[in-house]
Design an enzyme around this catalytic site. Sequence first.
Site, PDB file in Angstrom:
ATOM      1  CG  LEU A  13      -2.294  -1.123   1.355  1.00 36.18           C
ATOM      2  CD1 LEU A  13      -2.602  -1.514   2.742  1.00 36.18           C
ATOM      3  CD2 LEU A  13      -2.612  -0.949   0.578  1.00 36.18           C
ATOM      4  N   GLY A  14       1.734   1.128   0.582  1.00 36.35           N
ATOM      5  CA  GLY A  14       2.816   2.255   0.804  1.00 36.35           C
ATOM      6  C   GLY A  14       4.349   1.726   1.358  1.00 36.35           C
ATOM      7  N   GLY A  16       8.021   3.169   3.226  1.00 35.03           N
ATOM      8  CA  GLY A  16       8.870   4.057   3.402  1.00 35.03           C
ATOM      9  C   GLY A  16      10.313   4.172   2.902  1.00 35.03           C
ATOM     10  CB  ALA A  17      13.423   5.639   4.539  1.00 35.41           C
ATOM     11  CE1 TYR A  18      15.527   4.638   8.249  1.00 35.57           C
ATOM     12  CE2 TYR A  18      13.869   6.186   8.730  1.00 35.57           C
ATOM     13  CZ  TYR A  18      15.309   5.727   8.734  1.00 35.57           C
ATOM     14  OH  TYR A  18      16.770   7.191   8.094  1.00 35.57           O
ATOM     15  N   GLY A  19      10.918   0.934   5.225  1.00 38.05           N
ATOM     16  CA  GLY A  19       9.718  -0.137   5.477  1.00 38.05           C
ATOM     17  C   GLY A  19       8.410  -0.215   4.498  1.00 38.05           C
ATOM     18  CB  VAL A  21       2.174  -0.075   4.399  1.00 43.24           C
ATOM     19  CG1 VAL A  21       0.768  -0.008   5.284  1.00 43.24           C
ATOM     20  CG2 VAL A  21       2.691   1.027   5.436  1.00 43.24           C
ATOM     21  CE  LYS A  36       5.294   2.197  10.016  1.00 39.32           C
ATOM     22  NZ  LYS A  36       5.012   3.719  10.900  1.00 39.32           N
ATOM     23  CG  ASP A 131       5.315  13.872   8.445  1.00 36.49           C
ATOM     24  OD1 ASP A 131       5.662  15.013   7.971  1.00 36.49           O
ATOM     25  OD2 ASP A 131       6.060  12.592   7.500  1.00 36.49           O
TER      26      ASP A 131
END
Length: 452
Positions: A13-14, A16-19, A21, A36, A131
């Site tokens: 689904l998405g 980021g820098a560290y993992g 979802v 996540k 954020d």
Amino acid sequence: MDGYEEWDFVQTLGEGAYGEVKLAISNKTSERIAVKIIDTTRDESVLTNVKKECAVLQMVKKSPHENIIKFLAYKMNGDIHYIFLEFACGGELFDRIIPDEGMERILAQRYFQQLISGIGHMHELGITHRDIKPENLLLDRQDNLLITDFGLSTIFRYQGKTRKMERRCGTPPYAAPEVLAGIPYHAQPADIWSCGIVLVTMLAGELPWDAPSDRVKEFVAWKKRKLMYTPWTKLKVEEIRFLEKVLAVNPKERLTIEQICEEQWVKTEIPMPEVCERQKKKKIKRSLSDEALAMSQPDLLSRPGVLNDSFNSTRHIFDTISFSQPNHPEYMILSQLDLTQGASQATQSILQRLVRRLTRFLIKKSLEEAQEKIQSVLTQLKLQFKQVSPTQYTVNTRDARGKILSFKIQLLEMLENNILLDFRLSKGDGIEFKKSFMSVRKMFKDCIVKGH
């Protein structure tokens, strides 16, 4: 291992820098959850952030709010940590924002009301998000806003004692000026500023500036109230007057949550039927509700939990899965997925309906034809790309403001010999990403499957 086989980890689904979802669908009950997955070896600070995020989620779980994502469970397997969350089938808020146009004002008004309600609840608990941006705001099946991604959240008040923040964090266009200034700042006004930038983006379909810095001419113009440029020329007078108080540069002069809630623009009640009717008129794509899904899939009607919103029946997964003995790790971590092999037919059918309102579309082509088409389109649009596998491309470019924009395109084989093109933002602004997505999608209009 008992428990694994029930869940199809069907799609990312998405990321980021560290993992990333992932969406998990139960092949027994058709329930969906979001997982996540975080690799704590990528940076020494990640483990601390994960623990802090889970602590924040536990606090919210004890005092839930309708506009904050539901936290279900937390597990770990060595350096890999798993946070289980409610699945928001409405997708991300930025999917609703039309670049350079925004969205209908009544919708922006309603989402802002819900955002303020959720952030206000967090502040009452002593939690700051830090954020807030459209990519971290999701929508449920009834189009209610859900605040998510607490990776940068922290406690600013504990046992009646309030502390100032010192960490410079968040996303620059949405961050408050005092955050980027590198001086100790109060958490609540900083979050409120970010909410105001989200409102501007919803109303105008663009960001007001790259960062609230005196080195940025758009921000300097705002401070001097020189509002003859976009996005301000797209807004009504009452909206600008309200934003002047929400985006007050001095945090001491900025409206508080309580004061925002007393503003007429926020107090106005938005009836759900009116919102839904306006959405229909605007032809905003809506994901299929669970009830409609059940009607279109008669075999699902007899399955327990299909219409269950409580997530109670998902609890057993957290009791039966032991991450210390991953006999079937392929069920938990899938970097890629061929849906024709990795998921049940019921799951595939559900997934095809879930993706309609996201940055994805379905085309009637073979895999080889899709590969040729995507390469041709990216070349014509002068987007630099790299094919990292037969079914995945990475695009690295610059947006209209000259900022880095990176995204991935995944080709997924679906039922009926269709290919799903899945676009995921890796780095950059969500609205600019949406612009690039729409440019690519336009080039595929001759082969997009009707209804997608």
